[in-house]
Design an enzyme around this catalytic site. Structure first.
Site, PDB file in Angstrom:
ATOM      1  N   ASP A 158      -0.901 -87.392 -39.524  1.00  0.00           N
ATOM      2  CA  ASP A 158      -1.458 -87.584 -40.857  1.00  0.00           C
ATOM      3  C   ASP A 158      -2.237 -88.888 -40.955  1.00  0.00           C
ATOM      4  OD1 ASP A 158      -1.189 -86.887 -43.988  1.00  0.00           O
ATOM      5  OD2 ASP A 158      -0.784 -89.019 -43.707  1.00  0.00           O
ATOM      6  N   ALA A 186      -2.668 -85.193 -45.775  1.00  0.00           N
ATOM      7  CA  ALA A 186      -3.238 -84.307 -44.754  1.00  0.00           C
ATOM      8  C   ALA A 186      -2.171 -83.339 -44.249  1.00  0.00           C
ATOM      9  CB  ALA A 186      -3.821 -85.120 -43.605  1.00  0.00           C
ATOM     10  N   ASP A 187      -0.984 -83.838 -43.985  1.00  0.00           N
ATOM     11  CA  ASP A 187       0.118 -82.993 -43.535  1.00  0.00           C
ATOM     12  C   ASP A 187       0.494 -81.956 -44.590  1.00  0.00           C
ATOM     13  OD1 ASP A 187       1.238 -83.170 -40.960  1.00  0.00           O
ATOM     14  OD2 ASP A 187       2.004 -85.167 -41.365  1.00  0.00           O
ATOM     15  N   LEU A 188       0.812 -82.426 -45.777  1.00  0.00           N
ATOM     16  CA  LEU A 188       1.262 -81.519 -46.833  1.00  0.00           C
ATOM     17  C   LEU A 188       0.144 -80.585 -47.278  1.00  0.00           C
ATOM     18  CD1 LEU A 188       3.406 -83.987 -48.986  1.00  0.00           C
ATOM     19  CD2 LEU A 188       4.223 -82.279 -47.357  1.00  0.00           C
TER      20      LEU A 188
END
Length: 408
Positions: A158, A186-188
């Site tokens: 991320d 970015a991850d979520l």
């Protein structure tokens, strides 16, 4: 039935439980850490049967090496992202276990993986291989930078995605050092986009159609979320910069210091600007040539804030929130997570803190799903599984001999 109630032992497996939107959909979860587990957890909340495929002896990276382990070996990081799943231990590098996985794939609707590009193919669990096993399979890949392109083999973190997509360049105070967004957007976000793609593919497949391959990445997610920033760049030709809490499309729309803290205000149109000036007893600002319209207020944002701050310094945050809301101006205090999770009456009223009973940790609080489906509500039916806890049961379901012990 609330999500908290559905997580209690009395409600788990209760036939009276509302039907989930994805009841009857089986998901094989080959993911770990955050983006993939977040996506598959959402599918599980919606009723899907999510089977988490884990490496014997170690499992998901977050089980033992991330975050805050309390009683057992599983960390709170793992427990926060893996409810409503069953765990089966398979070593995909072993021929016998790989055949077990293929047998599972034949019964599945969806496979989700977040390996580095190329790893799934080397393990022989890629889309082409599984499509030959089950033509109806929907195969979703999440990676750091996508399956193709010059960055495809970069590590998928991320922080790196935020840095390389411009997000860190516009986060923080003006002129300050680069700062990542406090949340791993970015991850979520990749998990959210993946879930949307899966739901679209399920609808497109229907009852009798073929499955398909879909992918997204942390990099593309961060770019896609840069809606205002890309708009500003294309409109002005200049790269956006950090604005602190300010909004790049309207002013005043930010946090302002008060007598005892900060208040956020959203006077982002002419009516709200006039209401704000009236609430501050500063109607003359409506006629100030620097602030006559939103474009001018944005141009003179620094001056605008300097003018507003002495007014706001005269009252407490709570006083300003009450005064501004009464005047029809959007406003709110800045709270920390202890205040939000333990004290906030709206969080309680909306049921955003749920819980489940874990066999080792006991009763644990967890964030509930924010999705409100009236007929098929998300539920918490199962606590995050212990490593390999469901291996025997799952392999028995597909009539595969299951002699190995859980987690071995």
């Amino acid at each position: 039935m609330t999500q908290t109630e559905s997580s209690s032992p009395a409600n788990q497996g209760n036939p009276a439980r509302p039907k989930g939107a994805l009841d009857g959909i089986r998901v094989l979860d080959l993911t770990q850490v955050m983006s993939g587990p977040f996506s598959t957890m959402m599918l599980g909340d919606l009723g899907a049967d999510v089977i988490k495929i884990e490496q014997p002896g170690s499992g998901d990276q977050t089980r033992k090496s991330w975050g805050y382990a309390v009683k057992g070996e599983d960390s709170r990081a793992f427990l926060s992202l893996n409810r409503n799943k069953r765990s089966v231990c398979l070593d995909l590098k072993k021929a016998e276990d790989l055949q077990d996985f293929y047998a599972l794939a034949a019964t599945a609707d969806v496979v989700v993986e977040n390996f580095r590009p190329g790893v799934a193919k080397r393990l022989a669990v890629d889309y082409d291989t599984l499509n030959a096993v089950n033509p109806r399979i929907i195969y979703a890949s999440i990676s750091g930078f996508g399956q193709t392109g010059p960055y495809a083999n970069y590590p998928g973190y991320d922080l790196i995605a935020q840095a390389m997509t411009g997000v860190m360049s516009i986060t923080g105070e003006p002129g300050g050092a680069p700062v990542k967004c406090g949340l791993p957007v970015a991850d979520l976000g990749a998990g959210l986009f993946c879930t949307i793609g899966i739901l679209g593919a399920v609808i497109a497949r229907g009852q009798d159609g073929p499955g398909q391959y879909l992918e997204t990445s942390l990099f593309e997610t961060a770019v896609a979320l840069s809606v205002w920033e890309s708009t500003e760049y294309w409109a002005t030709g200049e790269a956006p910069v950090a604005l602190g809490s300010a909004n790049r499309m309207s002013a005043p729309y930010q946090a302002i210091a008060t007598k005892d803290g900060y208040v956020t205000i959203g006077a982002n149109n002419e009516k709200l600007w006039r209401n704000l000036c009236q609430a501050m007893d500063a109607v003359h600002l409506v006629h100030d040539e620097r602030f006559l319209n939103n474009n001018l207020r944005m141009k003179h944002r620094t001056e605008l804030v300097a003018v507003l701050e002495p007014y706001f310094a005269q009252r407490s945050t709570d006083d300003w929130v009450e005064l501004l809301l009464a005047a029809g101006v959007p406003a709110g205090p800045i709270r920390n997570y202890a205040q939000v999770l333990d004290e906030d009456p709206h969080v309680k009223a909306r049921g955003m803190v749920a819980s489940f009973d874990h066999p080792v940790e006991g009763r644990l609080p967890v964030l509930a799903s924010p999705i409100r489906l009236q007929g098929t509500p998300p539920t918490i039916r199962k606590a995050p599984p212990l490593l390999g806890a469901d291996t025997e049961e799952i392999l028995a379901e597909i009539r595969v001999p299951a002699s190995r012990s859980a987690g071995s």
